[in-house]
Design a protein around this motif. Structure first.
Motif, PDB file in Angstrom:
ATOM      1  N   GLN A  42      52.430  36.871  43.926  1.00  0.00           N
ATOM      2  CA  GLN A  42      53.561  36.102  43.410  1.00  0.00           C
ATOM      3  C   GLN A  42      53.093  34.799  42.770  1.00  0.00           C
ATOM      4  OE1 GLN A  42      56.076  35.664  46.838  1.00  0.00           O
ATOM      5  NE2 GLN A  42      56.752  37.797  46.820  1.00  0.00           N
ATOM      6  N   GLU A  43      52.023  34.229  43.286  1.00  0.00           N
ATOM      7  CA  GLU A  43      51.489  32.980  42.724  1.00  0.00           C
ATOM      8  C   GLU A  43      50.676  33.221  41.462  1.00  0.00           C
ATOM      9  OE1 GLU A  43      49.269  31.027  45.782  1.00  0.00           O
ATOM     10  OE2 GLU A  43      50.983  30.896  47.140  1.00  0.00           O
ATOM     11  N   GLY A  44      50.366  34.506  41.172  1.00  0.00           N
ATOM     12  CA  GLY A  44      49.614  34.816  39.967  1.00  0.00           C
ATOM     13  C   GLY A  44      48.107  34.803  40.156  1.00  0.00           C
ATOM     14  N   LEU A  45      47.622  34.673  41.399  1.00  0.00           N
ATOM     15  CA  LEU A  45      46.188  34.647  41.643  1.00  0.00           C
ATOM     16  C   LEU A  45      45.612  36.057  41.798  1.00  0.00           C
ATOM     17  CD1 LEU A  45      45.982  31.659  44.147  1.00  0.00           C
ATOM     18  CD2 LEU A  45      45.621  31.639  41.669  1.00  0.00           C
ATOM     19  N   LEU A  46      46.442  36.995  42.222  1.00  0.00           N
ATOM     20  CA  LEU A  46      46.047  38.397  42.323  1.00  0.00           C
ATOM     21  C   LEU A  46      46.936  39.227  41.419  1.00  0.00           C
ATOM     22  CD1 LEU A  46      45.678  38.834  46.213  1.00  0.00           C
ATOM     23  CD2 LEU A  46      43.888  38.265  44.554  1.00  0.00           C
ATOM     24  N   ARG A  47      46.419  40.344  40.957  1.00  0.00           N
ATOM     25  CA  ARG A  47      47.230  41.283  40.178  1.00  0.00           C
ATOM     26  C   ARG A  47      47.166  42.655  40.845  1.00  0.00           C
ATOM     27  NH1 ARG A  47      43.656  44.423  37.294  1.00  0.00           N
ATOM     28  NH2 ARG A  47      41.573  43.518  36.978  1.00  0.00           N
ATOM     29  N   SER A  48      48.253  43.380  40.714  1.00  0.00           N
ATOM     30  CA  SER A  48      48.353  44.699  41.336  1.00  0.00           C
ATOM     31  C   SER A  48      48.258  45.783  40.271  1.00  0.00           C
ATOM     32  CB  SER A  48      49.696  44.813  42.071  1.00  0.00           C
ATOM     33  OG  SER A  48      49.853  46.104  42.609  1.00  0.00           O
ATOM     34  N   GLU A  49      47.424  46.790  40.525  1.00  0.00           N
ATOM     35  CA  GLU A  49      47.317  47.948  39.646  1.00  0.00           C
ATOM     36  C   GLU A  49      47.765  49.184  40.418  1.00  0.00           C
ATOM     37  OE1 GLU A  49      43.706  48.658  37.593  1.00  0.00           O
ATOM     38  OE2 GLU A  49      43.468  46.573  36.919  1.00  0.00           O
ATOM     39  N   ARG A  50      48.700  49.905  39.854  1.00  0.00           N
ATOM     40  CA  ARG A  50      49.254  51.067  40.536  1.00  0.00           C
ATOM     41  C   ARG A  50      48.159  52.084  40.837  1.00  0.00           C
ATOM     42  NH1 ARG A  50      54.503  54.561  38.407  1.00  0.00           N
ATOM     43  NH2 ARG A  50      54.847  55.707  40.366  1.00  0.00           N
ATOM     44  N   HIS A  51      48.173  52.574  42.061  1.00  0.00           N
ATOM     45  CA  HIS A  51      47.224  53.576  42.553  1.00  0.00           C
ATOM     46  C   HIS A  51      45.803  53.047  42.667  1.00  0.00           C
ATOM     47  CE1 HIS A  51      50.483  56.354  42.157  1.00  0.00           C
ATOM     48  NE2 HIS A  51      50.440  56.390  40.834  1.00  0.00           N
ATOM     49  N   ARG A  52      45.579  51.773  42.384  1.00  0.00           N
ATOM     50  CA  ARG A  52      44.227  51.224  42.479  1.00  0.00           C
ATOM     51  C   ARG A  52      44.126  50.086  43.483  1.00  0.00           C
ATOM     52  NH1 ARG A  52      41.086  49.454  37.547  1.00  0.00           N
ATOM     53  NH2 ARG A  52      39.431  49.678  39.115  1.00  0.00           N
ATOM     54  N   GLY A  53      45.150  49.254  43.583  1.00  0.00           N
ATOM     55  CA  GLY A  53      45.108  48.173  44.554  1.00  0.00           C
ATOM     56  C   GLY A  53      45.244  46.800  43.936  1.00  0.00           C
ATOM     57  N   LEU A  54      44.728  45.806  44.638  1.00  0.00           N
ATOM     58  CA  LEU A  54      44.852  44.411  44.220  1.00  0.00           C
ATOM     59  C   LEU A  54      43.505  43.874  43.737  1.00  0.00           C
ATOM     60  CD1 LEU A  54      47.070  42.991  47.107  1.00  0.00           C
ATOM     61  CD2 LEU A  54      47.792  43.656  44.812  1.00  0.00           C
ATOM     62  N   PHE A  55      43.574  43.052  42.696  1.00  0.00           N
ATOM     63  CA  PHE A  55      42.376  42.480  42.092  1.00  0.00           C
ATOM     64  C   PHE A  55      42.582  40.984  41.866  1.00  0.00           C
ATOM     65  CE2 PHE A  55      42.559  46.899  41.014  1.00  0.00           C
ATOM     66  CZ  PHE A  55      41.247  47.349  40.990  1.00  0.00           C
ATOM     67  N   VAL A  56      41.484  40.236  41.938  1.00  0.00           N
ATOM     68  CA  VAL A  56      41.539  38.825  41.573  1.00  0.00           C
ATOM     69  C   VAL A  56      41.780  38.740  40.071  1.00  0.00           C
ATOM     70  CG1 VAL A  56      40.308  36.619  41.498  1.00  0.00           C
ATOM     71  CG2 VAL A  56      39.944  38.191  43.421  1.00  0.00           C
ATOM     72  N   ARG A  57      42.737  37.943  39.695  1.00  0.00           N
ATOM     73  CA  ARG A  57      43.125  37.860  38.296  1.00  0.00           C
ATOM     74  C   ARG A  57      42.040  37.224  37.441  1.00  0.00           C
ATOM     75  NH1 ARG A  57      48.513  34.731  36.141  1.00  0.00           N
ATOM     76  NH2 ARG A  57      48.353  35.288  33.957  1.00  0.00           N
ATOM     77  N   GLU A  58      41.842  37.757  36.251  1.00  0.00           N
ATOM     78  CA  GLU A  58      40.917  37.200  35.276  1.00  0.00           C
ATOM     79  C   GLU A  58      41.711  36.384  34.273  1.00  0.00           C
ATOM     80  OE1 GLU A  58      37.541  40.377  34.520  1.00  0.00           O
ATOM     81  OE2 GLU A  58      39.482  41.375  34.754  1.00  0.00           O
TER      82      GLU A  58
END
Length: 236
Positions: free
Chosen positions: A63-79
């Motif tokens: 929600q803060e925009g520091l992580l992004r979610s990819e469907r079927h893959r999981g969470l990633f640190v945002r670039e």
């Protein structure tokens, strides 16, 4: 607001809040790098927590925009893209300009007392040529600046924006200003507060943000998109 020294209730923090703090710190300092995938099992084991509060903490960072979610893959640190860098500093300019306006209408003496140690810390780091400590001191100055406004919502917004700012550090190292330049800029900001010169203070904050975007992105435009980029200024 309670008087100084008066006892007040101590806020209780949830496990999810504590985990979110650790994840923010890991992102800020590069232990979790842009593009890294966050595995629940691995993180739960490293932090010694159950997956429930870990998931809650990670969703806060989404929600803060520091992580992004990819469907079927999981969470990633945002670039952060060049457009993201611009957006971060547009938001920081709005938050810190408002904080400065509140400071100038409030207790400037308190701001002086709280910001002076941050400038002293920056001076020590500049004398040592320690870039990491300079960046920490720089962020402490800006975090304290917003805190001096007395507005808790501005503080919460600034917290996330400063983490995103630190995520730019790898890029910024190549274009970081000289220690003396960075220190002098912060001293001018503090002097403007002490002397009650609001117009000069707001101009310094604006050039502070504009020059950073120019340094990082190599652009020759403004943060707000409506004027010329002033010469000089700081990073962060």
């Amino acid at each position: 607001m309670p008087a100084p020294g008066q006892l007040r209730p101590v806020p209780r923090r949830s496990t999810a809040e504590l985990i979110a703090d650790q994840l923010r710190s890991a992102i800020m300092y590069g232990s979790l790098s842009p593009g890294d995938q966050l595995g629940e099992a691995d993180l739960a084991g490293r932090l010694g927590v159950s997956r429930g509060p870990l998931r809650e903490a990670m969703q806060r960072l989404v929600q803060e925009g520091l992580l992004r979610s990819e469907r079927h893959r999981g969470l990633f640190v945002r670039e952060l893209t060049p457009a993201d860098v611009r957006d971060v500093y547009v938001a920081r300019l709005a938050v810190e300009r408002t904080a400065c306006e509140l400071i100038m209408r409030g207790n400037r003496g308190e701001a002086l007392a709280r910001l002076t140690p941050a400038v002293d810390r920056l001076a020590e780091a500049a004398a040592d040529g320690d870039r990491d400590e300079m960046s920490d001191a720089d962020q402490e100055f800006h975090r304290t600046l917003v805190s001096c406004s007395g507005n808790s919502r501005l503080e919460r917004m600034a917290q996330t924006l400063l983490v995103e700012t630190r995520m730019c550090l790898t890029v910024m190292q190549d274009v970081y200003p000289q220690p003396e330049e960075l220190l002098e800029e912060h001293r001018r900001i503090l002097d403007a507060i002490v002397e009650g010169e609001e117009e000069r203070l707001l101009a310094l904050i604006e050039s502070h943000m504009i020059d950073t975007v120019t340094r990082i992105n190599g652009e020759h435009g403004t943060v707000g998109g409506d004027g010329e980029v002033p010469e000089g200024g700081p990073v962060e």
